[in-house]
Design an enzyme around this catalytic site. Sequence first.
Site, mmCIF file in Angstrom:
data_model
loop_
_atom_site.group_PDB
_atom_site.id
_atom_site.type_symbol
_atom_site.label_atom_id
_atom_site.label_comp_id
_atom_site.label_asym_id
_atom_site.label_seq_id
_atom_site.Cartn_x
_atom_site.Cartn_y
_atom_site.Cartn_z
ATOM 1 N N ASP A 364 -3.698 -44.840 25.064
ATOM 2 C CA ASP A 364 -3.391 -44.208 23.793
ATOM 3 C C ASP A 364 -4.249 -42.962 23.602
ATOM 4 O OD1 ASP A 364 -2.217 -44.304 21.014
ATOM 5 O OD2 ASP A 364 -4.343 -44.506 20.515
ATOM 6 N N GLU A 400 -0.905 -41.201 27.408
ATOM 7 C CA GLU A 400 -0.273 -40.515 26.289
ATOM 8 C C GLU A 400 -0.995 -39.171 26.214
ATOM 9 O OE1 GLU A 400 0.949 -41.302 21.648
ATOM 10 O OE2 GLU A 400 -1.056 -41.883 22.291
#
Length: 721
Positions: A364, A400
């Site tokens: 993330d 990401e």
Amino acid sequence: MAHDLPDSPVNMVRGSRSESTVEVWPGSPYPLGATFDGAGTNFSLFSEVATRVELCFFDDADNQNCVDLPEMTGFIWHGYVPNVSPGQRYGFRVHGPWEPGAGQRCNPSKLLLDPYGKAVDGAVRWNEAVFEHYFENPDVRNDADSAPFMPHSVVTNPLFNWAGDRYPRTPWHETIIYELHVKGFTQRHPDIPEKLRGTYAGLAHPAAISHLKTLGVSAVELLPVHQFIHDSLLIERGLRNYWGYNSISFLAAHDEYSSSGAAGQQVNEFKQMVKTLHTEGIEVILDVVYNHTAEGNHLGPMLSMKGIDNAAYYRLMPDDPRYYMDYTGTGNSLNMRHPHVLQLIMDSLRYWHLEMHVDGFRFDLASTLARELHDVDRLSAFFDIIQQDPVLSQVKLIAEPWDVGEGGYQIGNFPPLWSEWNGRYRDSVRDYWRGTDQILREFANRLTGSSDLYAWTGRRPYASINFITAHDGFTLRDLVSYNEKHNEANGENGNDGADDNRAWNCGAEGPTDDEAINELRSRQQRNFLTTLILSVGVPMICGGDELGRTQHGNNNAYCQDNEISWLDWENVDDGLFAFVSRVIAFRREHPVFQRRRWFYGRPLRGVDVSDIGWFKPDGGVMTDDDWQNAFTRSIGVFLSGEGIPAPDERGQPIVDDSFFILFNAHHEPMPFRLPTGPWGDRWEAVIDTSHPVPDLRDHRELLAGEEVVVEAYAMVVLRRV
């Protein structure tokens, strides 16, 4: 159940603290955390600023018995306690300087979770005591004991019967990812026992496995399962941190997803889930959140690292260390420049792969991990360590590739081992199918693996994780049913969630009885999923999109731990599921859609190509001028199945069928003339998204030069006979 400690007091007032009579030996600084060896447990904690560290044990009545860790080696405090067994709950109290202006926040009145704890029992009970300051006066230290309001770390048993388990090790080019939420996927499943719904065991249930197998995916990507915290502001609004992007313990499986208990049982239940999925050939990828923790900024709670060694674990503002640098939008960012923070993350990753047997990780806001001083550094220490690690360099690594800081959008800039969520693929394909003016060159690049983003770093097409939707944003059904977000249930007056959704409601906002609009919405869902599955790269399907799942226009359901987010298994689009399953099977049958290398031709010029060609609806080859036309909505692409440069087990090129794919995002049907010459003499239609059921072989034969009419907002896949 926690075990009583030897000589621990009895008949004490609940939650009271006693003088310790526990025997403690010097123990070892490594491994960090709590390590049970069959006779007792070694405890080890890093803190460079501590002057004293207390280890506190809790019995079933929450009475605490604290003892000093007797040794400190290289800033690691440690001790071995005989007879402490799995299930024992514990925490730390760290003595040291409390000087917020210098970035130091030690406060022994606060019970702290072990950063290396492998299980956590309980939740934070939001009381002023879990904060280091008073709400009315943030500059005054709060010395109230936080223990009655804190969860506890738990000693775990490392033993598990992994006999027969094998990592599936699906090659990247054959991988099809299914992003799901452990709880939301099974919480409403009627064929799963109620006790197992929403748990690791529920995901391992035959009913859940059957759906994944029938769909044909090869990997599940789980939204965060590291222990996380439900924010106080959400609790006050009657909501919860559903997605889980608020981690507090990087080695602990979240206890609320356990059907068997939270005193360490969650570890074995998670392992059994992984073993079961592996038996079915399904890989497990974890969405991991190493960029920040649940402790927030200077006004956030003190739960773990903030009270252990604040300046070591977090990025502080250089001109005023009272405050935190925030590249994540959550209040803090982990200090990736500190060796012990890097060690914590690497130890966490190795633990989840070697001990929990997961197959890969999706990071993330990965740009945050790459920040050395301020800028995103592609060769930062974190990526260097991953590159040389003999274990982690061999697992699936997905970034990401952005964060919320300046310069954080880094698509295409991650190192060669990494694949990336391709946000440009999402945006381009959304724009194409809703009929937005765009240069077709962009759409063509995304269909063919995004070589413009990844080839220059020596990466292969599977560096691109292609997706249309993900947990964050509209579901696929909502993408074609709403123009605007509808987030009223979040309690933020509609101010949360993205405003740029690149969505099109097909003529009405939300549910409608208009049959033409509903048919168009169904066709658009088939268009998106077929485009995704047949694009070069790695397709990722958002869990429930294949069933027509809706969140009723909510594009930021992070706090909706309820029917808004949970999959509704009683009201599914069976036709869409059958269609998508067949298209996935079609991809898996044909290597031409699973390329391991880039196309050798010049796909954006359409001249003298053998493996790919681009065509106008009139059957002519695309020219440079054609590529600059932003009004073009229709295009055809030829994909050769001859001599695919993806060697088989014998090192020989693969031979497959050749295909001609016709795309029409125009609002009217479009006639396409099939090309003549070397491209093919005879064709048959095998996929047509204007049909709700994939009748893949019952189509008449077509000849070169013939005209094929593609319906408005539809695509047709032709196979060369």
